[in-house]
Design an enzyme around this catalytic site. Structure first.
Site, PDB file in Angstrom:
ATOM      1  N   ARG A 120      -0.379  -1.496 -26.300  1.00 41.13           N
ATOM      2  CA  ARG A 120      -1.141  -2.317 -25.328  1.00 41.13           C
ATOM      3  C   ARG A 120      -0.273  -2.884 -24.205  1.00 41.13           C
ATOM      4  O   ARG A 120      -0.619  -3.870 -23.564  1.00 41.13           O
ATOM      5  CB  ARG A 120      -1.882  -3.460 -26.015  1.00 41.13           C
ATOM      6  CG  ARG A 120      -2.904  -2.990 -27.035  1.00 41.13           C
ATOM      7  CD  ARG A 120      -3.976  -4.051 -27.258  1.00 41.13           C
ATOM      8  NE  ARG A 120      -4.895  -3.621 -28.285  1.00 41.13           N
ATOM      9  CZ  ARG A 120      -4.767  -3.937 -29.574  1.00 41.13           C
ATOM     10  NH1 ARG A 120      -3.789  -4.696 -29.978  1.00 41.13           N
ATOM     11  NH2 ARG A 120      -5.645  -3.492 -30.438  1.00 41.13           N
ATOM     12  N   LYS A 142       0.372   0.789  -9.496  1.00 45.69           N
ATOM     13  CA  LYS A 142      -0.667   1.776  -9.823  1.00 45.69           C
ATOM     14  C   LYS A 142      -0.024   2.805 -10.733  1.00 45.69           C
ATOM     15  O   LYS A 142       1.002   3.399 -10.362  1.00 45.69           O
ATOM     16  CB  LYS A 142      -1.155   2.485  -8.553  1.00 45.69           C
ATOM     17  CG  LYS A 142      -2.313   1.832  -7.876  1.00 45.69           C
ATOM     18  CD  LYS A 142      -2.846   2.770  -6.796  1.00 45.69           C
ATOM     19  CE  LYS A 142      -3.960   2.128  -6.007  1.00 45.69           C
ATOM     20  NZ  LYS A 142      -4.398   2.967  -4.884  1.00 45.69           N
ATOM     21  N   LYS A 229       3.971  -2.667   2.388  1.00 44.75           N
ATOM     22  CA  LYS A 229       3.245  -2.479   1.118  1.00 44.75           C
ATOM     23  C   LYS A 229       3.261  -3.782   0.317  1.00 44.75           C
ATOM     24  O   LYS A 229       2.268  -4.139  -0.323  1.00 44.75           O
ATOM     25  CB  LYS A 229       3.834  -1.317   0.319  1.00 44.75           C
ATOM     26  CG  LYS A 229       2.997  -1.030  -0.916  1.00 44.75           C
ATOM     27  CD  LYS A 229       2.998   0.374  -1.402  1.00 44.75           C
ATOM     28  CE  LYS A 229       2.007   0.490  -2.561  1.00 44.75           C
ATOM     29  NZ  LYS A 229       2.005   1.756  -3.230  1.00 44.75           N
ATOM     30  N   ARG A 243      -6.213  -3.126   0.142  1.00 42.96           N
ATOM     31  CA  ARG A 243      -5.275  -2.109  -0.340  1.00 42.96           C
ATOM     32  C   ARG A 243      -5.764  -0.689  -0.051  1.00 42.96           C
ATOM     33  O   ARG A 243      -4.979   0.254  -0.010  1.00 42.96           O
ATOM     34  CB  ARG A 243      -5.014  -2.306  -1.844  1.00 42.96           C
ATOM     35  CG  ARG A 243      -3.928  -1.393  -2.356  1.00 42.96           C
ATOM     36  CD  ARG A 243      -3.461  -1.733  -3.761  1.00 42.96           C
ATOM     37  NE  ARG A 243      -2.449  -0.785  -4.183  1.00 42.96           N
ATOM     38  CZ  ARG A 243      -1.680  -0.951  -5.246  1.00 42.96           C
ATOM     39  NH1 ARG A 243      -1.798  -2.017  -5.995  1.00 42.96           N
ATOM     40  NH2 ARG A 243      -0.787  -0.037  -5.569  1.00 42.96           N
ATOM     41  N   ASN A 247      -4.578   4.314   1.556  1.00 47.59           N
ATOM     42  CA  ASN A 247      -5.048   5.667   1.239  1.00 47.59           C
ATOM     43  C   ASN A 247      -5.319   6.502   2.492  1.00 47.59           C
ATOM     44  O   ASN A 247      -5.904   7.585   2.400  1.00 47.59           O
ATOM     45  CB  ASN A 247      -6.326   5.583   0.390  1.00 47.59           C
ATOM     46  CG  ASN A 247      -6.050   4.922  -0.939  1.00 47.59           C
ATOM     47  OD1 ASN A 247      -5.077   5.250  -1.610  1.00 47.59           O
ATOM     48  ND2 ASN A 247      -6.870   3.956  -1.313  1.00 47.59           N
ATOM     49  N   HIS A 250      -5.307  10.301   2.426  1.00 46.79           N
ATOM     50  CA  HIS A 250      -5.199  10.741   1.030  1.00 46.79           C
ATOM     51  C   HIS A 250      -6.485  11.348   0.475  1.00 46.79           C
ATOM     52  O   HIS A 250      -6.425  12.083  -0.510  1.00 46.79           O
ATOM     53  CB  HIS A 250      -4.747   9.582   0.138  1.00 46.79           C
ATOM     54  CG  HIS A 250      -3.266   9.322   0.248  1.00 46.79           C
ATOM     55  ND1 HIS A 250      -2.674   8.949   1.441  1.00 46.79           N
ATOM     56  CD2 HIS A 250      -2.254   9.400  -0.661  1.00 46.79           C
ATOM     57  CE1 HIS A 250      -1.361   8.804   1.246  1.00 46.79           C
ATOM     58  NE2 HIS A 250      -1.087   9.080  -0.015  1.00 46.79           N
TER      59      HIS A 250
HETATM   60  N1  GLY Z   1      -0.380   4.671  -2.977  1.00 47.30           N
HETATM   61  C1  GLY Z   1      -1.403   3.810  -2.603  1.00 47.30           C
HETATM   62  C2  GLY Z   1      -1.368   2.505  -3.296  1.00 47.30           C
HETATM   63  O1  GLY Z   1      -0.412   2.179  -3.979  1.00 47.30           O
HETATM   64  O2  GLY Z   1      -2.315   1.763  -3.191  1.00 47.30           O
END
Ligand code: GLY
Length: 369
Positions: A120, A142, A229, A243, A247, A250
């Site tokens: 977990r 992510k 970022k 966020r 993308n 993408h």
């Molecule tokens: N690679 C896109 C993100 O981390 O949101």
């Protein structure tokens, strides 16, 4: 104790260590966490070229158990996750064991996924060795595996404990991988910073690739991408809204990447697919978000100069649309795109229909002539 001279930035309380000394922080962190086991995830390339650099800087990892997967996008599978969970279990890894992901985006996505699921959730660290990893994949928590040719279908948001970014690893990269990472750097610039985009235009990809990666030019772009970022992920970790801008390029890019893996021949690298995806997104931006024609043409020429051109078979459009429909940006059966109204000004949730997407692919194909 030696004074370390790095830049440290923090994302959702995840420190990111940047600079030549960044790896030297690992020993301090490991010592402070008193882990019950240490594991380093590698692929054959990073085992050969990057592991010696890491072990030279981080003495606490010398006795860590090294776990390995084959390199390449196919490595991001549930099968590999299961293999790694079994290896952790056989080695007696517990809740306070630590996993260090040493590699590019495949390693950090898969390693983060494995860490998120094992008992977990155990703590993990990313040590990105590719440019894609340093400016994007390793940052922001992510984690995912692919399901067949559909990218990133199964995953968790699970932030690393820290990320260590060192330009030393970039020197070990083959040129095509450095080029591939540039696509994410260009993406970051196009959605965030018109002045940096103007600077990038003076430095075509072919010119960037002959500059030293540890030099000011590269480091300015890398640092800007990481800082940007950082801001975005801090405000919207779970991608509820803002966020999504990361993308850009993408939706079609991921479909092309998956498609290129399912046909014969060499699959596209992530950045190559994203570069083509950004050209299509720029076309849609012109169509739906008032991106001036001059900007569309500049973006398209810059990316074709840098990444070449990959002919998309018009007969594969249906298959590409199917792949896109698995994208996480589908709402009420319609694909929603991240577009830009000007370089540096992203717009999210713009619904585009199949005719418009098909036109964008035709525009991309027209660039080879
Ligand atoms: N690679 C896109 C993100 O981390 O949101």
């Amino acid at each position: 104790m030696k004074k370390l001279s790095n830049r440290i930035i923090t994302i959702n309380r995840t420190p990111i260590f940047l600079g030549n000394d960044s790896l030297a922080y690992i020993d301090r962190l490991v010592t402070s966490l008193s882990p019950t086991g240490l594991f380093i995830l590698v692929d054959p390339n990073t085992r050969e070229h990057c592991l010696p650099i890491l072990l030279n800087k981080a003495a606490t990892l010398v006795h860590a158990q090294v776990v390995e997967i084959k390199e390449g996008e196919f490595g991001k599978s549930l099968g590999n996750a299961e293999k790694l969970w079994n290896e952790l279990l056989s080695a007696g890894a517990g809740r306070s064991s630590l996993l260090f992901n040493l590699g590019g985006g495949v390693i950090s996505d898969l390693g983060g996924f494995v860490a998120a699921g094992y008992k977990r959730g155990i703590n993990y660290f990313n040590i990105p060795t590719s440019l894609v990893g340093q400016v994007d994949a390793a940052i922001g928590g992510k984690t995912a595996v692919n399901l067949g040719h559909i990218k990133n279908q199964i995953g968790f948001f699970h932030a690393p404990q820290a990320v260590f970014v060192s330009s030393g690893f970039l020197k070990t990269l083959p040129e095509e991988h450095l080029r591939s990472g540039m696509a994410e750097m260009i993406k970051s610039t196009l959605i965030s910073n018109p002045a940096l985009w103007r600077r990038l235009q003076k430095n075509p990809v072919s010119r960037m690739l002959v500059q030293p990666v540890e030099g000011a030019l590269w480091q300015d772009f890398i640092h800007a991408a990481i800082t940007f970022k950082n801001k975005v992920v801090t405000r919207d970790f779970r991608e509820s809204n803002l966020r999504k801008i990361l993308n850009f390029g993408h939706t079609i890019g991921h479909a092309l990447e998956g498609y290129s893996q399912s046909r014969h021949g060499k699959p596209l690298l992530h950045g190559e697919a994203v570069a083509a995806g950004m050209i299509c997104a720029a076309y849609l931006s012109h169509l739906k978000a008032s991106l001036p024609l001059a900007d569309l043409n500049t973006i398209a020429s810059y990316l074709v100069e840098g990444f070449g051109h990959f002919e998309i078979d018009p007969d594969s459009k249906i298959h590409l649309m199917e792949l896109m429909m698995h994208d996480k940006k589908v709402k009420n059966g319609q694909l929603c795109f991240v577009l830009i109204s000007k370089p540096g000004f992203p717009v999210i949730n713009v619904a585009c229909d199949q005719t418009e997407i098909s036109e964008a692919i035709d525009f991309y194909n027209s660039l080879s002539r």
